[in-house]
Design an enzyme around this catalytic site. Structure first.
Site, mmCIF file in Angstrom:
data_model
loop_
_atom_site.group_PDB
_atom_site.id
_atom_site.type_symbol
_atom_site.label_atom_id
_atom_site.label_comp_id
_atom_site.label_asym_id
_atom_site.label_seq_id
_atom_site.Cartn_x
_atom_site.Cartn_y
_atom_site.Cartn_z
ATOM 1 N N ALA A 1 0.833 -1.203 0.000
ATOM 2 C CA ALA A 1 0.000 0.000 0.000
ATOM 3 C C ALA A 1 0.867 1.253 0.000
ATOM 4 O O ALA A 1 1.835 1.348 0.763
ATOM 5 C CB ALA A 1 -0.918 -0.015 1.219
ATOM 6 N N CYS B 1 -3.829 -8.150 5.843
ATOM 7 C CA CYS B 1 -3.432 -6.829 6.329
ATOM 8 C C CYS B 1 -3.822 -6.675 7.799
ATOM 9 O O CYS B 1 -4.973 -6.906 8.176
ATOM 10 C CB CYS B 1 -4.082 -5.733 5.491
ATOM 11 S SG CYS B 1 -3.545 -4.104 6.017
ATOM 12 N N GLY C 1 7.643 -13.451 3.063
ATOM 13 C CA GLY C 1 8.136 -13.002 4.363
ATOM 14 C C GLY C 1 9.636 -13.128 4.484
ATOM 15 O O GLY C 1 10.184 -14.228 4.440
ATOM 16 N N GLY D 1 8.440 -8.339 -0.889
ATOM 17 C CA GLY D 1 7.878 -7.046 -0.519
ATOM 18 C C GLY D 1 8.957 -6.020 -0.237
ATOM 19 O O GLY D 1 9.504 -5.384 -1.141
HETATM 20 C C1 LIG Z 1 4.516 -0.583 3.433
HETATM 21 C C2 LIG Z 1 3.797 -1.897 3.292
HETATM 22 C C3 LIG Z 1 2.565 -1.942 2.668
HETATM 23 C C4 LIG Z 1 1.888 -3.166 2.537
HETATM 24 N N1 LIG Z 1 0.697 -3.199 1.887
HETATM 25 C C5 LIG Z 1 0.066 -4.385 1.696
HETATM 26 C C6 LIG Z 1 -1.141 -4.460 0.950
HETATM 27 O O1 LIG Z 1 -1.648 -3.460 0.425
HETATM 28 N N2 LIG Z 1 -1.723 -5.681 0.819
HETATM 29 C C7 LIG Z 1 -1.177 -6.819 1.370
HETATM 30 O O2 LIG Z 1 -1.735 -7.899 1.220
HETATM 31 N N3 LIG Z 1 -0.028 -6.769 2.057
HETATM 32 C C8 LIG Z 1 0.603 -5.598 2.218
HETATM 33 N N4 LIG Z 1 1.796 -5.558 2.876
HETATM 34 C C9 LIG Z 1 2.432 -6.823 3.288
HETATM 35 C C10 LIG Z 1 3.390 -7.310 2.187
HETATM 36 O O3 LIG Z 1 2.696 -7.584 0.997
HETATM 37 C C11 LIG Z 1 4.157 -8.571 2.622
HETATM 38 O O4 LIG Z 1 3.239 -9.583 2.909
HETATM 39 C C12 LIG Z 1 5.018 -8.321 3.853
HETATM 40 O O5 LIG Z 1 5.729 -7.110 3.743
HETATM 41 C C13 LIG Z 1 6.013 -9.472 4.080
HETATM 42 O O6 LIG Z 1 6.853 -9.627 2.966
HETATM 43 P P1 LIG Z 1 8.370 -9.023 2.930
HETATM 44 O O7 LIG Z 1 9.088 -9.574 4.125
HETATM 45 O O8 LIG Z 1 8.927 -9.521 1.625
HETATM 46 O O9 LIG Z 1 8.243 -7.540 3.013
HETATM 47 C C14 LIG Z 1 2.465 -4.359 3.048
HETATM 48 C C15 LIG Z 1 3.712 -4.293 3.676
HETATM 49 C C16 LIG Z 1 4.380 -3.091 3.797
HETATM 50 C C17 LIG Z 1 5.734 -3.065 4.456
#
Ligand SMILES: Cc1cc2nc3c(=O)[nH]c(=O)nc-3n(C[C@H](O)[C@H](O)[C@H](O)COP(=O)(O)O)c2cc1C
Length: 331
Positions: free
Chosen positions: A18, A100, A201, A224
């Site tokens: 987001a 979320c 993750g 992410g």
């Molecule tokens: C700034 C930010 C915004 C996010 N927005 C969403 C979102 O809109 N929808 C969603 O399902 N997850 C959202 N997430 C979660 C990520 O999609 C992801 O599941 C999470 O960051 C873990 O993955 P990572 O360790 O690769 O960051 C968001 C995470 C962050 C940090």
């Protein structure tokens, strides 16, 4: 990787983020090879009520296909209606947000709240799947209690109702982003579900991606935070999982030039006022870890127009290269 009738060129997927994974961000990710792009979470209610900002957030280009558009909501009729709108715009996949854990979202009974409310979640999934002909996927976290069996029950319910792939972030909603993501839950779901499982993750490097895929057997991986200001993560991971030599990270010129390309796209899609304000954080991520980044970041956050920001980035790039050249010439 295949999600129902959608073939992905590779199983490396950019996460919905987001306020970040907008059209400009996604186009840059695609240029770096990302197999599936995901929109940021859109409010189903805002879509159905034709909120202009939300409709703009849904726009995407041909370059971005295949693309998945994510929706959040608590009413099955509204979620189904929103799904129809997204399908009519030509998206390839609809993703339901059940992960979320931001307070505002939970207070609306949306996102990870669905993990607490099986009947509502079932109703939403059923209605969305019935409403459209394109594949519907689900993004979830570990269930609130952290129980593997309950997490699997939820995922199995989703599978029964026609969900075509499940992304699992190995943290509970209560954990938010603390601790380490539990990759064992990814393995557990993969060994007990028939639909493709996408692991998510804490994947920060090609080595992380390879080890998660190996240990869990997951079909795809979603990146992410590690992709913020770092689209090279996609091409590097793709090379890694294909068993090819992983390219080095970008040099300063490539970093700044890519950041400026990202900036131009943002201005094109959102105009200068919004584009500049949104780009500041991206620029800060692009320069993270570089010499003098802290001072440059301070300057960036004090500038309000496109040309000044571009000039300061170019000046930084050229000065950096000049200094590096001097060091090379001297040694
Ligand atoms: C700034 C930010 C915004 C996010 N927005 C969403 C979102 O809109 N929808 C969603 O399902 N997850 C959202 N997430 C979660 C990520 O999609 C992801 O599941 C999470 O960051 C873990 O993955 P990572 O360790 O690769 O960051 C968001 C995470 C962050 C940090």
């Amino acid at each position: 990787m295949q999600i129902h009738d959608i073939s992905l060129e590779n199983p490396v997927i950019s996460a919905p983020l987001a306020g970040i994974s907008d059209r400009a961000f996604r186009e840059i990710a695609r240029v770096h090879g990302c197999g599936l792009l995901c929109s940021e979470m859109l409010s189903s209610m805002a879509l159905v009520y034709q909120n202009r900002k939300t409709l703009n957030m849904m726009s995407f280009s041909e370059l971005e296909k295949p693309i998945s558009i994510q929706i959040a909501g608590w009413r099955s009729d509204i979620m189904a209606e929103a799904a129809k709108i997204i399908e009519s715009f030509g998206a390839d996949i609809i993703d339901i947000n059940a992960g979320c854990s931001v307070r505002k979202v939970l207070q609306n009974y949306e996102g990870a709240h669905l993990l607490r409310d099986f009947p509502r979640a079932r109703e939403i999934i059923k209605s969305v799947v019935k409403a459209v002909n394109i594949p519907v996927t689900l993004k979830m976290r570990k269930i609130w209690s952290g129980s593997y069996d309950e997490t699997l029950n939820f995922a199995k319910m989703a599978e029964e109702e026609g969900i075509k792939a499940i992304t699992i972030h190995g943290r509970t909603p209560l954990q938010q982003f603390s601790g380490k993501a539990d990759w064992e839950i990814i393995k557990f779901l993969k060994s007990n579900l028939s639909v493709p499982v996408i692991g998510n993750g804490d994947i920060k490097t090609p080595a992380d991606a390879i080890s998660l895929m190996k240990m869990s057997g997951c079909d795809g991986i979603m990146i992410g935070r590690a992709s913020m200001g770092n689209p090279w993560i996609f091409s590097r991971i793709i090379a890694g999982i294909k068993g090819q030599k992983v390219p080095f990270g970008p040099d300063i010129t490539e970093r700044i030039d890519t950041a400026l390309k990202h900036f131009r796209l943002l201005i094109e899609y959102k105009g200068e006022f919004i584009g500049v304000r949104q780009m500041r954080k991206h620029l800060a991520w692009y320069i993270k870890g570089l010499k003098g980044a802290t001072r440059l970041r301070e300057k960036i956050f004090n500038l309000n127009d496109y040309n000044s920001l571009v000039n300061i980035m170019i000046e930084y790039r050229d000065k950096y290269n000049e200094q590096e050249n001097k060091i090379i010439c001297r040694s």
